[in-house]
Design a protein around this motif. Structure first.
Motif, PDB file in Angstrom:
ATOM      1  N   UNK A   1      38.529  45.075  51.118  1.00 40.14           N
ATOM      2  CA  UNK A   1      38.210  45.526  49.661  1.00 40.14           C
ATOM      3  C   UNK A   1      37.486  44.272  49.068  1.00 40.14           C
ATOM      4  N   UNK A   2      36.732  44.883  47.502  1.00 40.54           N
ATOM      5  CA  UNK A   2      36.677  44.174  46.777  1.00 40.54           C
ATOM      6  C   UNK A   2      37.265  43.315  45.956  1.00 40.54           C
ATOM      7  N   UNK A   3      38.256  44.466  45.751  1.00 42.97           N
ATOM      8  CA  UNK A   3      39.017  43.309  44.252  1.00 42.97           C
ATOM      9  C   UNK A   3      40.609  44.339  45.348  1.00 42.97           C
ATOM     10  N   UNK A   4      41.454  43.138  45.691  1.00 49.93           N
ATOM     11  CA  UNK A   4      42.550  43.790  46.387  1.00 49.93           C
ATOM     12  C   UNK A   4      43.116  44.021  45.774  1.00 49.93           C
ATOM     13  N   UNK A   5      43.850  43.269  44.694  1.00 51.68           N
ATOM     14  CA  UNK A   5      44.725  43.654  43.715  1.00 51.68           C
ATOM     15  C   UNK A   5      44.981  45.152  43.387  1.00 51.68           C
TER      16      UNK A   5
END
Length: 245
Positions: free
Chosen positions: A209-213
């Motif tokens: 994921x590029x931005x996990x959060x």
């Protein structure tokens, strides 16, 4: 052969299985590394199913994702070549019949079949992508997938109606312009989540994921609104999240 279709809110949804197989080099990792915080065994193998979805809505034909593509696809880590063409033919659809292609995101296993021999694989279709995704794309994906689409590319910003009854939802996190497709209470989820373990625990991240959060927040938001999930990589193409009452 395609799975049996479902009719939801007047739209026929037919899952198409493009390929089945494990993730190969160079991106394969043990599952506990792929999904940090999960409880997989160290030697447990992940066999991915690569699902696309064919929608028939009010006389319009919509394809959600174009699969991994042919033997020359950038998706060298996937089980090439994909069989989406044969699946569409079995469903009675030729490439020229497709009116709209919704590409959930530009990873090669979802967009590898967008272009054939340097031209759009679905010559009469408009290809719907988020502006954030197009701007993020680089390297071979931009050169071999985005650029050849030319005037067929339909760039959108945020949520939009692809055709009546078929809604595109911006769902960032996995990639900046990742998008899902909603048909009634069915969510065609792309890579909103990858493995059933993430359905059991929505907080489990995915290593790519590029931005996990942000991916976790988006996943929680969209799954709270859906009754049925139509995922890209689960063994089965439909998962009931809750029964309608």
């Amino acid at each position: 052969m395609p799975y049996e279709p479902r009719v939801v809110a007047g739209v026929e949804i037919t899952p198409l299985c493009d390929a089945v197989g494990p993730m190969g080099p160079p991106i394969r990792k043990p599952l506990p590394e792929m999904f940090p915080g999960s409880s997989f065994g160290p030697d447990e193998e992940w066999v991915l199913h690569f699902h696309c979805y064919l929608l028939r809505a009010g006389g319009r034909t919509v394809l959600v994702d174009t699969g991994i593509g042919g033997a020359d696809s950038p998706a060298t880590w996937a089980p090439l070549p994909g069989r989406l063409g044969a699946e569409l033919a079995a469903a009675g659809v030729a490439p020229a019949d497709v009116d709209v292609v919704v590409v959930t995101h530009l990873h090669s296993d979802h967009a590898g079949g967008c272009v054939v021999d340097g031209a759009p694989a679905y010559p009469n279709a408009r290809y719907v992508l988020q502006r954030a995704e197009v701007e993020w794309a680089s390297g071979p994906v931009r050169e071999r997938i985005v650029a050849p689409l030319g005037e067929s590319l339909d760039v959108i910003d945020g949520d939009a109606e692809a055709v009546p009854g078929v809604r595109v939802l911006h769902a960032p996190g996995h990639t900046p312009g990742h998008q899902c497709v909603a048909v009634g209470d069915v969510l065609i989820s792309g890579d909103l989540l990858h493995h059933p373990a993430q359905l059991a625990d929505l907080s489990i991240r995915y290593v790519y994921d590029e931005d996990p959060d942000l991916a976790v927040r988006t996943r929680r938001d969209l799954l709270a609104r859906a009754a049925v999930l139509a995922p890209a990589h689960f063994p089965q193409p439909f998962t009931v999240l809750r029964e309608n009452r």
